[in-house]
Design an enzyme around this catalytic site. Structure first.
Site, PDB file in Angstrom:
ATOM      1  N   LYS A 296     -74.204 -54.223  26.239  1.00 48.35           N
ATOM      2  CA  LYS A 296     -73.717 -54.022  27.608  1.00 48.35           C
ATOM      3  C   LYS A 296     -74.789 -53.353  28.462  1.00 48.35           C
ATOM      4  CE  LYS A 296     -71.049 -50.306  28.491  1.00 48.35           C
ATOM      5  NZ  LYS A 296     -71.693 -49.533  29.560  1.00 48.35           N
ATOM      6  N   ASN A 297     -75.441 -52.332  27.885  1.00 46.17           N
ATOM      7  CA  ASN A 297     -76.384 -51.553  28.684  1.00 46.17           C
ATOM      8  C   ASN A 297     -77.721 -52.260  28.892  1.00 46.17           C
ATOM      9  OD1 ASN A 297     -74.449 -49.654  28.933  1.00 46.17           O
ATOM     10  ND2 ASN A 297     -75.372 -48.158  27.533  1.00 46.17           N
TER      11      ASN A 297
ATOM     12  N   ASP B 109     -74.387 -41.790  23.182  1.00 46.92           N
ATOM     13  CA  ASP B 109     -73.265 -42.735  23.118  1.00 46.92           C
ATOM     14  C   ASP B 109     -72.659 -42.836  21.717  1.00 46.92           C
ATOM     15  OD1 ASP B 109     -73.586 -43.209  25.762  1.00 46.92           O
ATOM     16  OD2 ASP B 109     -74.412 -45.215  25.576  1.00 46.92           O
TER      17      ASP B 109
ATOM     18  N   ARG C 170     -73.166 -36.892  36.728  1.00 42.22           N
ATOM     19  CA  ARG C 170     -73.953 -38.123  36.799  1.00 42.22           C
ATOM     20  C   ARG C 170     -74.615 -38.361  38.164  1.00 42.22           C
ATOM     21  NH1 ARG C 170     -71.485 -42.730  33.011  1.00 42.22           N
ATOM     22  NH2 ARG C 170     -73.698 -42.970  32.575  1.00 42.22           N
ATOM     23  N   PRO C 171     -75.547 -37.488  38.517  1.00 42.16           N
ATOM     24  CA  PRO C 171     -76.228 -37.668  39.803  1.00 42.16           C
ATOM     25  C   PRO C 171     -77.189 -38.865  39.776  1.00 42.16           C
ATOM     26  CG  PRO C 171     -77.205 -35.857  38.568  1.00 42.16           C
ATOM     27  CD  PRO C 171     -76.038 -36.332  37.769  1.00 42.16           C
TER      28      PRO C 171
ATOM     29  N   LEU D 293     -82.679 -38.788  40.684  1.00 38.71           N
ATOM     30  CA  LEU D 293     -83.972 -39.254  40.155  1.00 38.71           C
ATOM     31  C   LEU D 293     -84.274 -40.678  40.622  1.00 38.71           C
ATOM     32  CD1 LEU D 293     -83.761 -37.831  36.516  1.00 38.71           C
ATOM     33  CD2 LEU D 293     -85.012 -36.891  38.458  1.00 38.71           C
TER      34      LEU D 293
ATOM     35  N   ARG E 160     -64.298 -51.631  28.503  1.00 37.72           N
ATOM     36  CA  ARG E 160     -65.512 -51.660  29.331  1.00 37.72           C
ATOM     37  C   ARG E 160     -66.754 -51.930  28.483  1.00 37.72           C
ATOM     38  NH1 ARG E 160     -66.079 -46.717  33.153  1.00 37.72           N
ATOM     39  NH2 ARG E 160     -67.993 -47.872  33.330  1.00 37.72           N
TER      40      ARG E 160
ATOM     41  N   CYS F  51     -67.727 -43.973  34.067  1.00 35.46           N
ATOM     42  CA  CYS F  51     -67.069 -43.082  33.121  1.00 35.46           C
ATOM     43  C   CYS F  51     -67.201 -41.624  33.560  1.00 35.46           C
ATOM     44  CB  CYS F  51     -67.720 -43.230  31.739  1.00 35.46           C
ATOM     45  SG  CYS F  51     -66.808 -44.314  30.665  1.00 35.46           S
TER      46      CYS F  51
ATOM     47  N   ARG G 102     -70.511 -47.593  37.429  1.00 33.24           N
ATOM     48  CA  ARG G 102     -71.657 -46.763  37.789  1.00 33.24           C
ATOM     49  C   ARG G 102     -72.930 -47.606  37.847  1.00 33.24           C
ATOM     50  NH1 ARG G 102     -74.444 -41.982  37.843  1.00 33.24           N
ATOM     51  NH2 ARG G 102     -76.438 -42.245  36.821  1.00 33.24           N
TER      52      ARG G 102
HETATM   53  C1  UD1 Z   1     -77.412 -44.908  30.414  1.00 27.81           C
HETATM   54  C2  UD1 Z   1     -76.326 -45.662  29.673  1.00 27.81           C
HETATM   55  C3  UD1 Z   1     -75.348 -44.679  29.050  1.00 27.81           C
HETATM   56  C4  UD1 Z   1     -76.076 -43.665  28.173  1.00 27.81           C
HETATM   57  C5  UD1 Z   1     -77.205 -42.999  28.955  1.00 27.81           C
HETATM   58  C6  UD1 Z   1     -78.077 -42.099  28.107  1.00 27.81           C
HETATM   59  C7  UD1 Z   1     -76.216 -47.679  31.003  1.00 27.81           C
HETATM   60  C8  UD1 Z   1     -75.384 -48.549  31.876  1.00 27.81           C
HETATM   61  N1  UD1 Z   1     -75.645 -46.519  30.604  1.00 27.81           N
HETATM   62  O1  UD1 Z   1     -76.743 -44.193  31.460  1.00 27.81           O
HETATM   63  O2  UD1 Z   1     -74.420 -45.412  28.259  1.00 27.81           O
HETATM   64  O3  UD1 Z   1     -75.169 -42.671  27.769  1.00 27.81           O
HETATM   65  O4  UD1 Z   1     -78.068 -44.027  29.519  1.00 27.81           O
HETATM   66  O5  UD1 Z   1     -78.622 -42.790  27.042  1.00 27.81           O
HETATM   67  O6  UD1 Z   1     -77.311 -48.036  30.620  1.00 27.81           O
HETATM   68  N2  UD1 Z   1     -79.653 -37.770  35.536  1.00 27.81           N
HETATM   69  C9  UD1 Z   1     -79.937 -36.993  36.634  1.00 27.81           C
HETATM   70  N3  UD1 Z   1     -80.327 -37.625  37.772  1.00 27.81           N
HETATM   71  C10 UD1 Z   1     -80.450 -38.988  37.866  1.00 27.81           C
HETATM   72  C11 UD1 Z   1     -80.155 -39.765  36.712  1.00 27.81           C
HETATM   73  C12 UD1 Z   1     -79.753 -39.122  35.564  1.00 27.81           C
HETATM   74  O7  UD1 Z   1     -79.845 -35.761  36.597  1.00 27.81           O
HETATM   75  O8  UD1 Z   1     -80.826 -39.489  38.924  1.00 27.81           O
HETATM   76  C13 UD1 Z   1     -79.201 -37.101  34.290  1.00 27.81           C
HETATM   77  C14 UD1 Z   1     -77.754 -37.495  33.943  1.00 27.81           C
HETATM   78  O9  UD1 Z   1     -76.821 -36.710  34.635  1.00 27.81           O
HETATM   79  C15 UD1 Z   1     -77.724 -37.260  32.468  1.00 27.81           C
HETATM   80  C16 UD1 Z   1     -79.136 -37.654  32.005  1.00 27.81           C
HETATM   81  O10 UD1 Z   1     -79.950 -37.594  33.191  1.00 27.81           O
HETATM   82  O11 UD1 Z   1     -77.549 -35.895  32.211  1.00 27.81           O
HETATM   83  C17 UD1 Z   1     -79.225 -39.034  31.391  1.00 27.81           C
HETATM   84  O12 UD1 Z   1     -78.850 -39.991  32.327  1.00 27.81           O
HETATM   85  P1  UD1 Z   1     -79.448 -41.475  32.328  1.00 27.81           P
HETATM   86  O13 UD1 Z   1     -80.483 -41.596  31.255  1.00 27.81           O
HETATM   87  O14 UD1 Z   1     -79.834 -41.798  33.727  1.00 27.81           O
HETATM   88  O15 UD1 Z   1     -78.188 -42.293  31.909  1.00 27.81           O
HETATM   89  P2  UD1 Z   1     -77.576 -43.539  32.636  1.00 27.81           P
HETATM   90  O16 UD1 Z   1     -78.644 -44.478  33.069  1.00 27.81           O
HETATM   91  O17 UD1 Z   1     -76.568 -43.085  33.616  1.00 27.81           O
END
Ligand code: UD1
Length: 418
Positions: free
Chosen positions: A22-23, A305, A121-122, A125, A397, A116, A92
């Protein structure tokens, strides 16, 4: 709303094939916005999140033909750049459209994404990375609006290897002439799969899988064909089943390298694990041993995950397991539900301390999120008596027809309507 009714305590035997990742599929579908041709994607599983992404692509102008496991996307005419709240709310990963829309149309607007509930989840970045490349980003009234404006190829250093931010920056840069470098980006296999896909359409991306990714911008991307990788989190979930319930499970389409921290944990536990090139077989006859201290970290370390599924196995393992969650602050919402089933777990800041019990018992529980829901299904499989898992739509999902896969292994699980 559907719910699962599980009569636990059955040993599991048989083979199960892992569906597509999925990801990986989500950013790949968003990446189709960059193509000016017809894209065929193979090994497609229609998880609920994938259907939500397809709805978004359709709204933006992509014409979609859905076949069994194959998607054909006509990406020649894309004329819309706004994604409203009713669509971003469901997913998301809708944020993945930001980069490719910028590349294709020079502008993008989307309502703040949902998804989720596993923490704040900001997307700072994603935004600061784009701004570093000269993209003009406006954050107002719950919408993010981005204009390509003076975007220039350059260097972006990510302070944390965010998977989504890395993918968005790559997709924003593919059609941006010159050399863009992402330093400190995510190394997850799903990022590599996205880059392989984009390269198959004519992109020039180097270094995927390392923390230094180079993108040499090209004027356009053509159509093409691509087969998506299998899902490593689903593979990991199935691999834990024999240790949880006893029995022997062959997991087809499992890549052991993608989940090596879990494979190592299983090798050191009360089971036998045979890793082959395209499958992994786990046999377990005795109760699991505890896992010691585990912490979730970005790839190649233990994935967040799999934290919730592993915590379920730890509930019935002999001894104490401590799991520290370093990625998301609200990823223990499944814990009170496991406690209802007789688990002994204490939450201590970002860690849970699990004292394994000999037996869980059936109860009525509610899936709090996707992976937490999977963990509760696993708990139901091992529990004594009947378990009802509500909110199954959250599990759908990211797990496709989970009850059918588990039934084929000998589990007594039914999907029912409230
Ligand atoms: C992706 C996966 C999710 C997995 C996660 C970590 C998808 C669709 N989802 O989520 O299943 O759990 O990777 O392996 O691919 N963060 C910030 N600012 C940002 C972006 C992220 O602070 O702009 C923080 C998040 O809050 C979190 C951490 O970075 O604490 C990891 O997030 P990220 O690696 O971005 O995960 P996702 O891409 O949301």
């Amino acid at each position: 709303m559907d719910y699962f009714l599980i009569n636990g305590g059955k040993k599991l035997f048989g083979s199960v094939a892992v569906d597509s990742a999925k990801n990986a599929l989500l950013p790949i579908l968003a990446g189709c916005l960059l193509s000016e041709g017809i894209v065929t994607i193979k090994n497609v599983t229609y998880y609920e999140d994938i259907n939500s992404m397809l709805e978004i692509l359709q709204l933006l102008g992509i014409k979609i033909q859905k076949h069994e496991n194959v998607l054909v996307l006509d990406c020649r005419y894309i004329d819309k750049y706004i994604i409203p709240l009713e669509l971003t709310n469901k997913l998301r990963a809708s944020v993945f459209c930001l980069g490719p829309l910028l590349g294709r149309l020079g502008k993008a607007r989307l309502a703040y994404p949902g998804g989720c509930a596993i923490g704040s989840r900001p997307i700072d970045l994603h935004i600061s990375g784009l701004a570093k490349l000269g993209v003009h980003v406006i954050d107002r009234h719950g919408y993010i609006t981005a204009y390509k404006g003076n975007m220039k190829a350059g260097k972006v250093c990510l302070p944390f290897p965010s998977v989504g931010a890395t993918e968005n920056l790559i997709m924003a840069s593919v059609l941006n002439l010159g050399r863009t470098q992402i330093i400190g980006g995510a190394k997850e296999p799903e990022v590599v799969d996205l880059c392989n896909f984009l390269n198959a359409l004519g992109a020039k991306i180097y270094g995927a899988g390392s923390d230094h990714i180079i993108i040499d911008g090209v004027p356009s991307l053509a159509g093409g064909e691509y087969t998506v990788m299998p899902d490593r989190i689903i593979a990991g979930t199935y691999l834990m089943l024999p240790l949880l319930c006893g029995g022997e499970v062959e997991v087809i389409n499992a890549n052991g390298e993608h989940i090596s921290p879990l494979v190592e944990l299983l090798k050191n536990n009360s089971c036998n694990i045979r890793v082959k090139s395209d499958r992994i077989i786990v046999t377990a006859k005795r109760r699991a041993k505890c896992f010691g201290k585990i912490e979730t970290l970005p790839y190649p370390h233990f994935p967040t995950d799999l934290q919730q599924p592993l915590s379920c196995v730890a509930c019935v393992a002999k001894g104490t397991t401590i799991i520290t969650e370093n990625l998301f602050e609200s990823r223990f919402k499944h814990v009170p539900e496991l406690v209802k089933m007789g688990a002994k777990i204490n939450i201590c800041d970002s860690s849970i301390i699990i004292d394994g019990v000999k037996e869980l018992f059936g109860a009525e529980v509610v899936a709090p999120d996707l992976r937490g829901g999977a963990a509760l299904v696993m708990a139901g499989l091992v529990a004594n008596g009947y378990t009802t898992v509500k909110n199954v739509n959250l599990i759908d999902r990211g797990y496709f027809a989970l009850e059918q896969k588990l039934s084929m292994l000998g589990a007594d699980i039914k999907r029912l309507k409230e």
